[in-house]
Enzyme design. Structure first.
Site, mmCIF file in Angstrom:
data_model
loop_
_atom_site.group_PDB
_atom_site.id
_atom_site.type_symbol
_atom_site.label_atom_id
_atom_site.label_comp_id
_atom_site.label_asym_id
_atom_site.label_seq_id
_atom_site.Cartn_x
_atom_site.Cartn_y
_atom_site.Cartn_z
ATOM 1 N N HIS A 26 -35.448 7.882 -4.258
ATOM 2 C CA HIS A 26 -35.705 6.889 -5.286
ATOM 3 C C HIS A 26 -35.637 7.475 -6.697
ATOM 4 C CE1 HIS A 26 -37.295 4.697 -1.738
ATOM 5 N NE2 HIS A 26 -36.674 3.710 -2.347
ATOM 6 N N ASP A 38 -29.695 -1.414 -4.420
ATOM 7 C CA ASP A 38 -30.374 -0.630 -3.378
ATOM 8 C C ASP A 38 -30.276 -1.416 -2.076
ATOM 9 O OD1 ASP A 38 -31.899 1.245 -2.074
ATOM 10 O OD2 ASP A 38 -33.810 0.541 -2.872
ATOM 11 N N ASP A 44 -39.101 -2.798 -0.381
ATOM 12 C CA ASP A 44 -40.275 -1.953 -0.127
ATOM 13 C C ASP A 44 -41.032 -1.611 -1.405
ATOM 14 O OD1 ASP A 44 -38.633 -0.023 -1.342
ATOM 15 O OD2 ASP A 44 -37.947 0.744 0.583
ATOM 16 N N GLN A 95 -34.457 -10.041 10.502
ATOM 17 C CA GLN A 95 -34.350 -8.698 11.060
ATOM 18 C C GLN A 95 -35.649 -8.283 11.735
ATOM 19 O OE1 GLN A 95 -33.502 -6.385 7.533
ATOM 20 N NE2 GLN A 95 -35.097 -7.455 6.415
ATOM 21 N N ASP A 103 -34.349 -9.844 -3.043
ATOM 22 C CA ASP A 103 -34.314 -9.317 -1.672
ATOM 23 C C ASP A 103 -34.287 -10.491 -0.709
ATOM 24 O OD1 ASP A 103 -35.022 -6.452 -0.170
ATOM 25 O OD2 ASP A 103 -35.600 -8.229 0.973
#
Length: 521
Positions: free
Chosen positions: A289, A383, A311, A257, A331
């Site tokens: 969050h 998430d 992140d 990305q 991730d």
């Protein structure tokens, strides 16, 4: 006809066999270039808009149609096949080579990406469609043979060239040159091969004016593509900046990305974007969050699994609990984790969460990891990006939630970020249907995050629907408290009900629901 064929053969600078080989070699290389143009159009669409299937369908259908039109149109140019082929290859190399930059500019400055994509796909397809009929004429003038044999030779060279182009695009051009420069290099190769073969092999058939014109055209095309190559990075920076309100302070394209970080002029608002979609703003990310993490931590939370969250901001909230013994973060993109581990602003925001010895990072696909992993967790946090394309819709499917259920230990809790119940209500309630399909009991809730708008979540468990509470051992919070969580469970009347259905791998309804949303906003 025999005299014409013989005379043409004798005018060639090499034997008829060698000339025929050179033409077929040109077919091979031009076919490889043509397929690269197709793949480049699909790739830039997936980068900018994310919907690979739609972009591929538009590009391929328009190009195939245009190729048919080009084949019919080539009849008008059979009188001068050599000159016509050279001109077509020159135009194709120029349009194809510049196509990525043109589409990026149309998207960034004019918001006219889709019309530009259709026009470019049609023009490239039209020119590709004119190639084979003209080449058929040229190869027959070199040495006449049965039409079926000539067609077989041409298509063999064309298809094998397509194979090479298709493999070179992801494994050679993108890693070494990137998308814009890769297309430009291919365009230059296309021009040199397509025009130079005519200039040398068929020079006896060209008038002086045609020879000079083709030679000058080749030089100009290579010069234009060369200048575009030199200034491609500058163009990309300017176009990218046009898409964002604040100055860009970091930009990179990872394997998966485009990652962009912007900072307002006063330095107060730092934002991260992935493929143009906002991930957080320093002004209000704590609202998101805190709402995502703390309701799920009201219960056993020794072992926590986070899917997404590269992140590190969800990690920050989880690690505030001293009795958390381990956090596994899965991730897909290591570049996001690397940025969040090294950028001073982001590490300050996530409080160096990746340095905590309790954290283990796994960079892989969450769906595949869950299929292969048998660990149990007290809390699972999904998430993940909205399921608005093929790659992400599977992360909101019944099959995916079935894997999550197996990952939860007894009494465990799952929390899912589910998009906006206001802007995309059908997508939001589809998540509820999918969770219920695998046996979860859910508690939906929504909060306001100014940079996102109204945003929704699901707290889920097996058995009774979990209650929304702030844990008694929660750290000091800036946004979340008991009264707010009570209010967060109330949805306005125009967003309480939906006919949305569950989403599966074979029927990714959540993707369609997202694509039909956000209109007018």
């Amino acid at each position: 006809m025999t005299e014409t064929t013989t005379r043409t053969r004798y005018r060639l600078p090499v034997s008829a066999r060698a000339a025929r080989f050179l033409v077929l070699l040109a077919v091979f290389i031009c076919a490889a270039c043509g397929l690269v143009y197709e793949l480049a159009l699909v790739a830039i669409g997936s980068y900018l808009l994310g919907n690979t299937i739609t972009q591929a369908s538009v590009v391929l259908s328009v190009m195939v149609f245009a190729m048919g039109v080009g084949s019919l149109l080539s009849k008008r140019f059979q009188a001068s096949p050599a000159v016509s082929f050279a001109v077509i290859e020159g135009l194709l190399s120029l349009v194809g080579g510049l196509s990525v930059l043109l589409l990026y500019g149309a998207f960034a400055w004019f918001s006219a990406y889709q019309p530009a994509l259709v026009v470019l796909s049609f023009v490239i397809g039209l020119l590709i469609g004119m190639e084979i009929p003209l080449l058929m004429t040229l190869i027959q003038r070199i040495r006449r043979q049965e039409a079926s044999e000539a067609v077989a030779d041409l298509f063999a060279a064309d298809y094998v060239g397509g194979l090479i182009g298709g493999l070179a695009f992801p494994f050679l051009l993108l890693p070494l040159l990137g998308l814009p420069r890769g297309a430009l290099v291919v365009g230059a190769l296309n021009a040199v091969v397509g025009v130079a073969v005519v200039l040398w092999l068929f020079r006896s058939e060209l008038t002086r004016r045609a020879y000079a014109g083709l030679g000058l055209g080749l030089v100009l095309i290579v010069a234009v593509l060369g200048l575009a190559y030199v200034y491609a990075d500058r163009f990309e920076v300017d176009a990218r900046q046009a898409m964002y309100r604040d100055p860009i302070v970091h930009a990179e394209r990872s394997e998966y990305q485009e990652i962009v970080v912007t900072r307002s002029l006063d330095g107060e608002d730092v934002r991260m974007f992935l493929n143009g979609s906002l991930q957080f703003s320093t002004l209000d990310e704590y609202r998101y969050h805190e709402s995502l993490i703390h309701p799920a931590m009201d219960g056993p939370h020794g072992d926590v699994l986070v899917l997404g969250g590269g992140d590190g901001l969800a990690l920050r909230e989880i690690l505030a609990y001293d009795d958390v013994s381990s956090v596994t973060l899965v991730d897909l993109d290591p570049a996001v984790v690397e940025l969040a581990s090294t950028d001073p602003v982001i590490t300050g925001l996530n409080e160096d969460s990746f340095e905590d010895p309790r954290v283990e990072v796994v960079n892989t696909d969450a769906f595949q990891w869950l299929r292969e992993n048998g660990e149990k967790f007290n809390v699972v946090v999904a998430d993940l990006p909205d399921g608005d394309d093929v790659a992400t819709s599977k992360l909101y499917s019944v099959e995916f939630y079935s894997l999550l259920r197996h990952a939860l230990g007894d009494g465990g809790r799952l929390v899912v970020q589910a998009g906006s119940p206001f802007f995309a209500p059908d997508a939001f309630w589809s998540v509820d249907r999918s969770l219920e399909e695998v046996g979860f009991e859910t508690t939906p809730y929504n909060v306001d995050v100014p940079s996102f708008g109204n945003w929704g979540f699901y707290l889920a468990a097996v058995g009774d629907a979990p209650e929304l509470r702030v844990p008694g051992d929660a750290p000091p919070l800036r946004f979340l408290d008991g009264p707010l969580l009570t209010a967060a469970q109330v949805f306005p009347m125009d967003r309480r009900e939906s006919d949305a259905e569950e989403s599966t791998l074979m029927h990714p309804r959540v993707m369609a629901y997202h694509q039909g949303s956000w209109r007018g906003y």
